[in-house]
Write a protein that holds these residues in place. Sequence first.
Motif, PDB file in Angstrom:
ATOM      1  N   ASN A 138      86.489  51.923  13.331  1.00 56.79           N
ATOM      2  CA  ASN A 138      87.927  51.991  13.060  1.00 56.79           C
ATOM      3  C   ASN A 138      88.744  51.046  13.946  1.00 56.79           C
ATOM      4  O   ASN A 138      89.973  51.094  13.956  1.00 56.79           O
ATOM      5  N   LYS A 139      88.032  50.223  14.717  1.00 53.17           N
ATOM      6  CA  LYS A 139      88.654  49.209  15.579  1.00 53.17           C
ATOM      7  C   LYS A 139      89.639  49.795  16.589  1.00 53.17           C
ATOM      8  O   LYS A 139      90.626  49.169  16.963  1.00 53.17           O
ATOM      9  N   LEU A 140      89.351  51.046  17.012  1.00 54.80           N
ATOM     10  CA  LEU A 140      90.168  51.648  18.065  1.00 54.80           C
ATOM     11  C   LEU A 140      89.757  51.095  19.423  1.00 54.80           C
ATOM     12  O   LEU A 140      90.594  50.905  20.307  1.00 54.80           O
ATOM     13  N   LEU A 141      88.463  50.848  19.568  1.00 54.41           N
ATOM     14  CA  LEU A 141      87.922  50.251  20.789  1.00 54.41           C
ATOM     15  C   LEU A 141      86.764  49.341  20.403  1.00 54.41           C
ATOM     16  O   LEU A 141      86.120  49.562  19.370  1.00 54.41           O
ATOM     17  N   SER A 142      86.520  48.350  21.198  1.00 58.70           N
ATOM     18  CA  SER A 142      85.341  47.519  20.976  1.00 58.70           C
ATOM     19  C   SER A 142      84.152  48.180  21.673  1.00 58.70           C
ATOM     20  O   SER A 142      84.316  49.094  22.478  1.00 58.70           O
ATOM     21  N   ASP A 143      82.973  47.698  21.352  1.00 54.84           N
ATOM     22  CA  ASP A 143      81.750  48.289  21.920  1.00 54.84           C
ATOM     23  C   ASP A 143      81.587  47.826  23.364  1.00 54.84           C
ATOM     24  O   ASP A 143      80.753  46.976  23.689  1.00 54.84           O
ATOM     25  N   ASP A 144      82.395  48.412  24.245  1.00 50.99           N
ATOM     26  CA  ASP A 144      82.381  48.009  25.643  1.00 50.99           C
ATOM     27  C   ASP A 144      82.414  49.231  26.552  1.00 50.99           C
ATOM     28  O   ASP A 144      82.199  50.364  26.096  1.00 50.99           O
ATOM     29  N   LEU A 145      82.705  49.007  27.820  1.00 54.01           N
ATOM     30  CA  LEU A 145      82.684  50.077  28.818  1.00 54.01           C
ATOM     31  C   LEU A 145      83.651  51.213  28.485  1.00 54.01           C
ATOM     32  O   LEU A 145      83.315  52.392  28.629  1.00 54.01           O
ATOM     33  N   ARG A 146      84.863  50.871  28.025  1.00 53.31           N
ATOM     34  CA  ARG A 146      85.847  51.920  27.708  1.00 53.31           C
ATOM     35  C   ARG A 146      85.360  52.799  26.565  1.00 53.31           C
ATOM     36  O   ARG A 146      85.520  54.022  26.594  1.00 53.31           O
ATOM     37  N   CYS A 147      84.798  52.172  25.557  1.00 54.93           N
ATOM     38  CA  CYS A 147      84.275  52.919  24.405  1.00 54.93           C
ATOM     39  C   CYS A 147      83.148  53.851  24.834  1.00 54.93           C
ATOM     40  O   CYS A 147      83.100  55.020  24.430  1.00 54.93           O
ATOM     41  N   HIS A 148      82.258  53.370  25.666  1.00 48.55           N
ATOM     42  CA  HIS A 148      81.137  54.189  26.148  1.00 48.55           C
ATOM     43  C   HIS A 148      81.647  55.356  26.995  1.00 48.55           C
ATOM     44  O   HIS A 148      81.133  56.472  26.893  1.00 48.55           O
ATOM     45  N   PHE A 149      82.653  55.102  27.814  1.00 52.87           N
ATOM     46  CA  PHE A 149      83.225  56.137  28.678  1.00 52.87           C
ATOM     47  C   PHE A 149      83.853  57.257  27.839  1.00 52.87           C
ATOM     48  O   PHE A 149      83.565  58.444  28.047  1.00 52.87           O
ATOM     49  N   VAL A 150      84.707  56.881  26.882  1.00 51.50           N
ATOM     50  CA  VAL A 150      85.394  57.878  26.046  1.00 51.50           C
ATOM     51  C   VAL A 150      84.391  58.665  25.214  1.00 51.50           C
ATOM     52  O   VAL A 150      84.466  59.901  25.121  1.00 51.50           O
ATOM     53  N   SER A 151      83.441  57.973  24.606  1.00 52.68           N
ATOM     54  CA  SER A 151      82.444  58.638  23.759  1.00 52.68           C
ATOM     55  C   SER A 151      81.604  59.623  24.567  1.00 52.68           C
ATOM     56  O   SER A 151      81.334  60.744  24.113  1.00 52.68           O
ATOM     57  N   ALA A 152      81.214  59.222  25.767  1.00 50.27           N
ATOM     58  CA  ALA A 152      80.388  60.091  26.615  1.00 50.27           C
ATOM     59  C   ALA A 152      81.167  61.306  27.092  1.00 50.27           C
ATOM     60  O   ALA A 152      80.628  62.420  27.158  1.00 50.27           O
ATOM     61  N   LEU A 153      82.449  61.123  27.407  1.00 52.11           N
ATOM     62  CA  LEU A 153      83.270  62.242  27.878  1.00 52.11           C
ATOM     63  C   LEU A 153      83.468  63.280  26.781  1.00 52.11           C
ATOM     64  O   LEU A 153      83.358  64.491  27.017  1.00 52.11           O
ATOM     65  N   ILE A 154      83.737  62.820  25.568  1.00 54.59           N
ATOM     66  CA  ILE A 154      83.900  63.736  24.427  1.00 54.59           C
ATOM     67  C   ILE A 154      82.581  64.438  24.126  1.00 54.59           C
ATOM     68  O   ILE A 154      82.550  65.638  23.828  1.00 54.59           O
ATOM     69  N   ALA A 155      81.477  63.704  24.229  1.00 57.90           N
ATOM     70  CA  ALA A 155      80.156  64.310  24.014  1.00 57.90           C
ATOM     71  C   ALA A 155      79.896  65.402  25.042  1.00 57.90           C
ATOM     72  O   ALA A 155      79.353  66.461  24.725  1.00 57.90           O
ATOM     73  N   GLY A 156      80.312  65.160  26.286  1.00 61.53           N
ATOM     74  CA  GLY A 156      80.139  66.155  27.340  1.00 61.53           C
ATOM     75  C   GLY A 156      80.942  67.412  27.077  1.00 61.53           C
ATOM     76  O   GLY A 156      80.470  68.528  27.301  1.00 61.53           O
ATOM     77  N   LEU A 157      82.171  67.243  26.577  1.00 61.33           N
ATOM     78  CA  LEU A 157      83.027  68.399  26.272  1.00 61.33           C
ATOM     79  C   LEU A 157      82.440  69.229  25.134  1.00 61.33           C
ATOM     80  O   LEU A 157      82.343  70.462  25.229  1.00 61.33           O
TER      81      LEU A 157
END
Length: 240
Positions: A138-157
């Motif tokens: 959805n082009k909200l974030l590119s496949d970079d550090l920020r995307c990995h951080f947000v995805s991992a945090l939501i996965a943790g929750l």
Amino acid sequence: MVGLTASDVPPTMAVKIFSAGVAACVADVITFPLDTAKVRLQIQGECQTSSAIKYKGVLGTITTLAKTEGPLKLYSGLPAGLQRQISFASLRIGLYDTVQEFFSTGKERTTPNLTRNVIINCTEIVTYDLMKEALVKNKLLSDDLRCHFVSALIAGLCTTVLSSPVDVVKTRFVNSPPGQYTSVPNCAMTMLTKEGPLAFFKGFVPSFLRLGSWNVIMFVCFEQLKRELMKSGRTMDCAT
């Protein structure tokens, strides 16, 4: 002819497994005190003696443990945890893409601790993958550090919410005196009748801090290690 960049070349299975194992060990070392604090908070109240230490909050529990039992107590069980990550996390995370590709090509169908592991493993990996894909697609974030951080945090929750009841019951049952509970279901029913539904989410904050930070550190390290190893591999290939 323009050669492929490191990000265009899919990492090999060996790179994925190695990266996953190293990343999981790094995450475990950093977040282990949170896991120790979580367990102490979850079993608090089981011992009815007046001399029992009362823990308050995550930082309070860590501080009290360090003062009363020594700082090394926060890392009690770490060697076993690292062995588990090397033998288990390296495979479950490193092989995830390969298994996903296998099922996506049309070849589909085929104790409390086990239940907890199934919930955590399925939820954290799948949620991370789906979140990363959605953010990039959805082009909200590119496949970079920020995307990995947000995805991992939501996965943790998500993982904490789903696994907390099983985790609390498992911790209570394993740490209870002999004869206190006749079985795991009996432990769960006793908690429900005596303490109410919220008892299953006791220690939720330290659980989220542990799983959330573990996922962030592990997945960020995993993604970066994969890319760096692929860059190193391509550099060596070019040199030869």
